[in-house]
Design a protein around this motif. Structure first.
Motif, PDB file in Angstrom:
ATOM      1  N   GLY A 277      -2.793  10.907   5.667  1.00  0.00           N
ATOM      2  CA  GLY A 277      -1.528  10.712   6.360  1.00  0.00           C
ATOM      3  C   GLY A 277      -0.782   9.500   5.858  1.00  0.00           C
ATOM      4  N   GLY A 278      -0.059   8.859   6.777  1.00  0.00           N
ATOM      5  CA  GLY A 278       0.777   7.731   6.406  1.00  0.00           C
ATOM      6  C   GLY A 278       0.017   6.468   6.063  1.00  0.00           C
ATOM      7  N   GLN A 279      -1.258   6.390   6.472  1.00  0.00           N
ATOM      8  CA  GLN A 279      -2.041   5.177   6.216  1.00  0.00           C
ATOM      9  C   GLN A 279      -2.205   4.902   4.726  1.00  0.00           C
ATOM     10  N   ILE A 280      -2.516   5.920   3.949  1.00  0.00           N
ATOM     11  CA  ILE A 280      -2.655   5.753   2.497  1.00  0.00           C
ATOM     12  C   ILE A 280      -1.355   5.220   1.909  1.00  0.00           C
ATOM     13  N   LEU A 281      -0.250   5.794   2.322  1.00  0.00           N
ATOM     14  CA  LEU A 281       1.054   5.392   1.809  1.00  0.00           C
ATOM     15  C   LEU A 281       1.348   3.929   2.136  1.00  0.00           C
ATOM     16  N   ARG A 282       1.130   3.524   3.387  1.00  0.00           N
ATOM     17  CA  ARG A 282       1.444   2.147   3.801  1.00  0.00           C
ATOM     18  C   ARG A 282       0.604   1.126   3.040  1.00  0.00           C
ATOM     19  N   ILE A 283      -0.702   1.349   2.960  1.00  0.00           N
ATOM     20  CA  ILE A 283      -1.580   0.403   2.271  1.00  0.00           C
ATOM     21  C   ILE A 283      -1.241   0.349   0.786  1.00  0.00           C
ATOM     22  N   ALA A 284      -0.979   1.506   0.187  1.00  0.00           N
ATOM     23  CA  ALA A 284      -0.707   1.562  -1.251  1.00  0.00           C
ATOM     24  C   ALA A 284       0.595   0.845  -1.600  1.00  0.00           C
ATOM     25  N   ILE A 285       1.641   1.069  -0.814  1.00  0.00           N
ATOM     26  CA  ILE A 285       2.925   0.416  -1.082  1.00  0.00           C
ATOM     27  C   ILE A 285       2.802  -1.092  -0.890  1.00  0.00           C
ATOM     28  N   THR A 286       2.091  -1.513   0.146  1.00  0.00           N
ATOM     29  CA  THR A 286       1.897  -2.945   0.392  1.00  0.00           C
ATOM     30  C   THR A 286       1.153  -3.596  -0.766  1.00  0.00           C
ATOM     31  N   LEU A 287       0.035  -3.011  -1.173  1.00  0.00           N
ATOM     32  CA  LEU A 287      -0.741  -3.581  -2.275  1.00  0.00           C
ATOM     33  C   LEU A 287       0.029  -3.554  -3.585  1.00  0.00           C
ATOM     34  N   SER A 288       0.803  -2.509  -3.801  1.00  0.00           N
ATOM     35  CA  SER A 288       1.621  -2.431  -5.006  1.00  0.00           C
ATOM     36  C   SER A 288       2.552  -3.628  -5.084  1.00  0.00           C
ATOM     37  N   ALA A 289       3.201  -3.956  -3.952  1.00  0.00           N
ATOM     38  CA  ALA A 289       4.136  -5.079  -3.920  1.00  0.00           C
ATOM     39  C   ALA A 289       3.420  -6.410  -4.085  1.00  0.00           C
ATOM     40  N   VAL A 290       2.328  -6.600  -3.331  1.00  0.00           N
ATOM     41  CA  VAL A 290       1.626  -7.892  -3.340  1.00  0.00           C
ATOM     42  C   VAL A 290       0.950  -8.137  -4.687  1.00  0.00           C
ATOM     43  N   LYS A 291       0.335  -7.103  -5.245  1.00  0.00           N
ATOM     44  CA  LYS A 291      -0.408  -7.243  -6.504  1.00  0.00           C
ATOM     45  C   LYS A 291       0.439  -6.943  -7.739  1.00  0.00           C
ATOM     46  N   LYS A 292       1.700  -6.541  -7.499  1.00  0.00           N
ATOM     47  CA  LYS A 292       2.613  -6.218  -8.605  1.00  0.00           C
ATOM     48  C   LYS A 292       2.043  -5.114  -9.500  1.00  0.00           C
ATOM     49  N   VAL A 293       1.531  -4.067  -8.847  1.00  0.00           N
ATOM     50  CA  VAL A 293       0.952  -2.923  -9.550  1.00  0.00           C
ATOM     51  C   VAL A 293       1.859  -1.708  -9.360  1.00  0.00           C
ATOM     52  N   PRO A 294       2.478  -1.190 -10.421  1.00  0.00           N
ATOM     53  CA  PRO A 294       3.274   0.038 -10.286  1.00  0.00           C
ATOM     54  C   PRO A 294       2.369   1.181  -9.834  1.00  0.00           C
ATOM     55  N   ILE A 295       2.899   2.025  -8.966  1.00  0.00           N
ATOM     56  CA  ILE A 295       2.047   3.079  -8.408  1.00  0.00           C
ATOM     57  C   ILE A 295       2.811   4.384  -8.300  1.00  0.00           C
ATOM     58  N   ARG A 296       2.053   5.482  -8.504  1.00  0.00           N
ATOM     59  CA  ARG A 296       2.579   6.821  -8.254  1.00  0.00           C
ATOM     60  C   ARG A 296       1.675   7.465  -7.211  1.00  0.00           C
ATOM     61  N   ILE A 297       2.241   7.855  -6.094  1.00  0.00           N
ATOM     62  CA  ILE A 297       1.470   8.487  -5.023  1.00  0.00           C
ATOM     63  C   ILE A 297       1.842   9.958  -4.975  1.00  0.00           C
ATOM     64  N   LYS A 298       0.847  10.814  -5.175  1.00  0.00           N
ATOM     65  CA  LYS A 298       1.058  12.259  -5.139  1.00  0.00           C
ATOM     66  C   LYS A 298       0.496  12.848  -3.844  1.00  0.00           C
ATOM     67  N   ASN A 299       0.904  14.047  -3.530  1.00  0.00           N
ATOM     68  CA  ASN A 299       0.400  14.765  -2.343  1.00  0.00           C
ATOM     69  C   ASN A 299       0.525  13.906  -1.085  1.00  0.00           C
ATOM     70  N   ILE A 300       1.676  13.269  -0.922  1.00  0.00           N
ATOM     71  CA  ILE A 300       1.887  12.379   0.228  1.00  0.00           C
ATOM     72  C   ILE A 300       1.722  13.137   1.538  1.00  0.00           C
ATOM     73  N   ARG A 301       0.895  12.582   2.406  1.00  0.00           N
ATOM     74  CA  ARG A 301       0.582  13.176   3.713  1.00  0.00           C
ATOM     75  C   ARG A 301       0.098  14.620   3.538  1.00  0.00           C
ATOM     76  N   GLY A 302      -0.709  14.805   2.496  1.00  0.00           N
ATOM     77  CA  GLY A 302      -1.220  16.141   2.199  1.00  0.00           C
ATOM     78  C   GLY A 302      -2.192  16.678   3.231  1.00  0.00           C
ATOM     79  N   GLY A 303      -2.695  15.783   4.095  1.00  0.00           N
ATOM     80  CA  GLY A 303      -3.609  16.230   5.135  1.00  0.00           C
ATOM     81  C   GLY A 303      -2.922  16.595   6.430  1.00  0.00           C
ATOM     82  N   ARG A 304      -1.592  16.590   6.438  1.00  0.00           N
ATOM     83  CA  ARG A 304      -0.827  16.884   7.651  1.00  0.00           C
ATOM     84  C   ARG A 304      -0.250  18.295   7.608  1.00  0.00           C
ATOM     85  N   SER A 305       0.049  18.833   8.780  1.00  0.00           N
ATOM     86  CA  SER A 305       0.593  20.186   8.848  1.00  0.00           C
ATOM     87  C   SER A 305       1.984  20.267   8.224  1.00  0.00           C
TER      88      SER A 305
END
Length: 349
Positions: free
Chosen positions: A15-43
């Motif tokens: 769900g949204g937890q993966i997205l929130r943590i990933a975006i935060t870490l991307s910003a703090v650690k300056k790591v470009p990120i591509r997130i696929k299948n966003i909220r893929g576990g949701r209906s």
């Protein structure tokens, strides 16, 4: 150019937890990120309004280049720049949680080049996310153990389904987060809370919620003080009822629980839900409750040194947070069984 990191957003909690943590870490650690299948576990997969506004908020804070940030999108690229201080605004048009907006932006603000002021609009008290009162009264004291804090001004309450709430959060930037050792619950010293109604709902409802909760919480303290009040119509014009209960211990642990009333439930049962949740975590011997458990994972990972925190069962949100942190950084977590509880341990970066 730093190689872009790819993450599957359907993993674990999905769900949204993966997205929130990933975006935060991307910003703090300056790591470009591509997130696929966003909220893929949701209906209904893909970005909802709340998730999109969180991405946009962090984008503005670090002048990021973003691709795919639109409603319904299942793939987003995020290329962060330096996190700068200043004033930033995010508005969820629905009753999407202000608390979750703060959850994605707070660690970024801590490591900005200057203080940040966040004006956040949306829902302040919702069933499926921490109420803002929980954030200020339970999570903030835990954050302070890591050596950080924030100032919080509530301007307007926003409830389901309209939203319309508004808060202003001021966060001073810090040089580092401190490691913590929160492994001894100790004895309960104070139990208190807030029971509220708003709009056209009668004040008798919050007395029923509070009395029901107090009758259960008397098992852990003979002195339970729950404030009962009706929100000012200027601040909270719409209907809502809810309760937040808190227990503090002599080792400075702070544990919380809450519940929002609904039409299919007696007020007494709303109070009972919150109280039984708090009673369960106190009796377990855990040092943080389930709602703070997953939020401290990123704090532990970013702290300078070894942290240990005793919790109850490891929640799916926590497992998800650990997965993202370990995937995107060199930090490794260890889960150490401790009787019926677990100790989460890591050496932060």
């Amino acid at each position: 150019m730093t190689e872009i990191f790819e993450l599957d957003g359907s993993y674990l909690e999905g769900g949204g937890q993966i997205l929130r943590i990933a975006i935060t870490l991307s910003a703090v650690k300056k790591v470009p990120i591509r997130i696929k299948n966003i909220r893929g576990g949701r209906s209904k997969p893909g970005l909802m309004e709340q998730h999109l506004r969180g991405i946009e908020l962090v984008r503005d804070m670090c002048t990021a280049e973003v691709k795919g940030a639109e409603l319904g999108s299942t793939e987003v690229e995020f290329h962060p720049g330096e996190i700068k201080g200043g004033d930033f605004t995010a508005q969820v048009k629905t009753a999407g949680s202000i608390s979750l907006l703060l959850q994605v932006a707070l660690p970024c603000a801590l490591f900005a080049t200057a203080p940040c002021t966040l004006t956040l609009r949306g829902g302040t008290n919702a069933e499926m996310a921490p109420q803002v009162d929980y954030v200020t009264e339970v999570f903030r004291p835990i954050l302070e153990k890591f050596g950080a804090t924030f100032d919080f001004e509530l301007l307007r309450r926003g409830y389901y389904p309209k939203g319309g709430g508004e808060v202003k959060v001021t966060i001073n930037n810090i040089a580092k987060l401190n490691p913590v050792d929160i492994t001894t619950q100790g004895d309960v010293t104070d139990v208190y809370g807030w029971s509220f109604v708003a709009g056209t709902l009668p004040i008798s409802m919050n007395h029923r919620m509070a009395n029901s909760a107090a009758s259960i919480l008397n098992k852990i303290s003979k002195k339970v003080y729950i404030e009962r009040y009706k929100e000012d119509r200027k601040i909270a014009p719409d209907n809502c009822a809810g309760i937040i209960v808190v227990a503090e211990t002599d080792t400075h642990c702070i544990l919380g629980a809450s519940a929002i009333g609904n039409r299919d439930e007696f007020s007494e049962d709303t109070g009972k839900r919150a109280a039984e949740e708090l009673l369960k975590v106190v009796e377990s011997g855990a040092c943080v409750d389930d709602h703070s458990q997953d939020q401290i994972i990123i704090l532990m990972a970013l702290a300078k040194g070894k942290s240990l925190v005793k919790v109850g069962d490891i929640t799916m949100h926590t497992k998800t947070a650990i997965f993202v942190v370990e995937a995107m950084t060199e930090v490794k977590f260890e889960i150490i069984p401790s009787g019926s509880n677990n100790i989460i341990q890591c050496s932060g970066s």
